[in-house]
Design an enzyme around this catalytic site. Structure first.
Site, PDB file in Angstrom:
ATOM      1  CE  LYS A   1      -9.988  72.745 -33.921  1.00 30.76           C
ATOM      2  NZ  LYS A   1     -10.656  72.369 -32.641  1.00 30.76           N
TER       3      LYS A   1
ATOM      4  CB  ALA B   1      -0.944  73.371 -29.712  1.00 25.09           C
TER       5      ALA B   1
ATOM      6  NE  ARG C   1      -9.345  73.456 -26.067  1.00 27.45           N
ATOM      7  CZ  ARG C   1      -9.263  73.836 -27.349  1.00 27.45           C
ATOM      8  NH1 ARG C   1      -8.606  74.926 -27.673  1.00 27.45           N
ATOM      9  NH2 ARG C   1      -9.840  73.121 -28.302  1.00 27.45           N
TER      10      ARG C   1
ATOM     11  CD  GLN D   1     -11.229  76.677 -34.613  1.00 27.14           C
ATOM     12  OE1 GLN D   1     -12.068  76.349 -35.443  1.00 27.14           O
ATOM     13  NE2 GLN D   1     -11.025  75.988 -33.512  1.00 27.14           N
TER      14      GLN D   1
ATOM     15  CG  ASP E   1      -4.017  70.803 -31.326  1.00 24.17           C
ATOM     16  OD1 ASP E   1      -4.360  70.913 -32.510  1.00 24.17           O
ATOM     17  OD2 ASP E   1      -4.168  71.699 -30.480  1.00 24.17           O
TER      18      ASP E   1
HETATM   19  O1  MRU Z   1      -9.355  74.059 -30.917  1.00 24.78           O
HETATM   20  P1  MRU Z   1      -8.218  74.944 -31.300  1.00 24.78           P
HETATM   21  O2  MRU Z   1      -8.618  76.156 -32.063  1.00 24.78           O
HETATM   22  O3  MRU Z   1      -7.314  75.227 -30.136  1.00 24.78           O
HETATM   23  O4  MRU Z   1      -7.390  74.024 -32.311  1.00 24.78           O
HETATM   24  C1  MRU Z   1      -6.225  74.552 -32.877  1.00 24.78           C
HETATM   25  C2  MRU Z   1      -5.581  73.652 -33.863  1.00 24.78           C
HETATM   26  O5  MRU Z   1      -6.035  72.552 -34.112  1.00 24.78           O
HETATM   27  C3  MRU Z   1      -4.308  74.137 -34.454  1.00 24.78           C
HETATM   28  O6  MRU Z   1      -4.157  73.684 -35.764  1.00 24.78           O
HETATM   29  C4  MRU Z   1      -3.124  73.613 -33.615  1.00 24.78           C
HETATM   30  O7  MRU Z   1      -3.335  73.899 -32.264  1.00 24.78           O
HETATM   31  C5  MRU Z   1      -1.855  74.181 -34.049  1.00 24.78           C
HETATM   32  S1  MRU Z   1      -1.709  75.878 -33.680  1.00 24.78           S
HETATM   33  C6  MRU Z   1      -0.198  76.432 -34.171  1.00 24.78           C
END
Ligand code: MRU
Length: 346
Positions: A244, A47, A85, A192, A233
């Site tokens: 996530k 995010a 997104r 991830q 997010d």
């Molecule tokens: O789909 P992504 O990899 O962008 O999802 C990321 C996450 O869900 C993270 O946990 C969230 O963005 C926090 S990042 C500091």
């Protein structure tokens, strides 16, 4: 610590997170459309990182736009980046901040406007690192010494301009001398956790163990896990947290086993316009992320797939929300607006 994103004379440079950990490759975006594509395809993700990328995309777009058509093009640039997104509110927060600056510069010479937008985007990048360091300081005390911290996805330096939110808390706890290690959920389907969190923590020498997502319950029951720390997010006014997909299951299992579940996020991840997490838009991603691993099919052709990229954890599972302005606890309807008001004043 790796530089996730950088503003350079050649363009916006990002480490390509689709290639890690196999390859440390950098991508240079020279147009705002390329930045938008990098966000969409998850070359850059997380995010706060996509917020900074969007801000740099706006600045890049303004730099390349025809001087006489800047007003008209500015709208298109912002709309293109906003359409990448839908879940992480930091994206919209960053674009709005750039829009407000642009509006305040109306009537100024175009070169001045461009320079101010570029400065602002770079400033947001620096601020994000400082914010994450504050989140880390505020969260370190909550991490039990001598235990394992479980995390999901990657909320690290790679998901931000640097240092990380959840991994920032872990880094700060380690710096404070706590003897901890990390369990990283692999985080299907985009991996991830396996690809990014393990890689990132290895660079820092923080002991990390990879587990598959379906092992989390087993270890939460074992007594080994001292706390769970994840990123977010978007956080609704009542403390419901979008993060996530898979985070919700971890949160329920943590509560069942008496393990504290912490969310680490900057105030820019709060969306106080939403009363509950049910109103958070959930991004649906392509079926191939589920049916394939690195391009290799793992399911029969024609398999029906669901691929929500995020889920929402109800506030009753969230022990605390760690921000740069302090730690919020239930009732979140009171504690989160208080933190946000405090932020407006500082
Ligand atoms: O789909 P992504 O990899 O962008 O999802 C990321 C996450 O869900 C993270 O946990 C969230 O963005 C926090 S990042 C500091």
């Amino acid at each position: 610590m790796v530089a996730t994103i950088e503003w350079t004379p050649a363009g916006v440079v990002m480490i390509d997170q689709t290639r890690l950990p196999k390859e440390e490759r950098y991508v240079t975006c020279t147009t705002y459309e390329e930045v938008a594509e990098a966000i969409r395809s998850m070359v850059i993700r997380g995010a706060p990182a996509i917020g900074v990328a969007a801000a740099m995309g706006v600045a890049l777009g303004a730099l390349r736009a025809e001087a006489g058509r800047l007003d008209e093009e500015f709208e298109t640039i912002c709309a293109t980046l906003a359409a990448t997104r839908p879940t992480a509110v930091n994206l919209f927060w960053a674009i709005d901040r750039m829009k407000r600056l642009y509006a305040s510069l109306r009537g100024k010479p175009v070169e001045e406007i461009r320079a101010a937008l570029a400065r602002e985007a770079q400033q947001m990048c620096l601020e994000d690192i400082a914010i994450n360091e504050s989140i880390g300081r505020n969260g370190a005390a909550l991490v039990p010494d001598g235990k394992t911290v479980l995390t999901h996805c990657n909320a690290g330096a790679l998901a931000t301009a640097g240092y990380g939110t959840a991994l920032g808390v872990i880094r700060a706890a380690v710096s404070a001398g706590k003897k901890i290690d990390v369990f990283a959920d692999e985080t299907r389907p985009f991996l991830q956790g396996a690809r990014l969190t393990v890689w990132e923590l290895q660079q820092d020498g923080i002991p990390t163990t990879l587990i598959t997502d379906n092992m989390a319950g087993h270890f939460l029951k074992s007594g080994r896990i001292g706390c769970v720390v994840v990123g977010a997010d978007r956080i609704a006014r009542n403390g419901d947290v979008a993060n996530k997909v898979g985070t919700y299951s971890v949160a329920v299992l943590a509560k069942e086993n008496g393990v504290p579940f912490y969310v680490a996020a900057p105030v820019s991840t709060l969306d106080l316009t939403l009363t509950t997490g049910d109103q958070i838009p959930i991004e649906q991603r392509s079926a191939t992320e589920v049916t394939e691993v690195f391009g290799v099919p793992v399911a029969p052709g024609g398999t029906k797939v669901e691929n929500p990229a995020f889920d929402v954890t109800p506030n009753r599972y969230v022990s605390a929300i760690i921000t740069e302005k302090g730690v919020a606890r239930a009732p979140y309807e009171e504690s989160l607006p208080r933190l946000a008001r405090y932020t407006e004043r500082t």
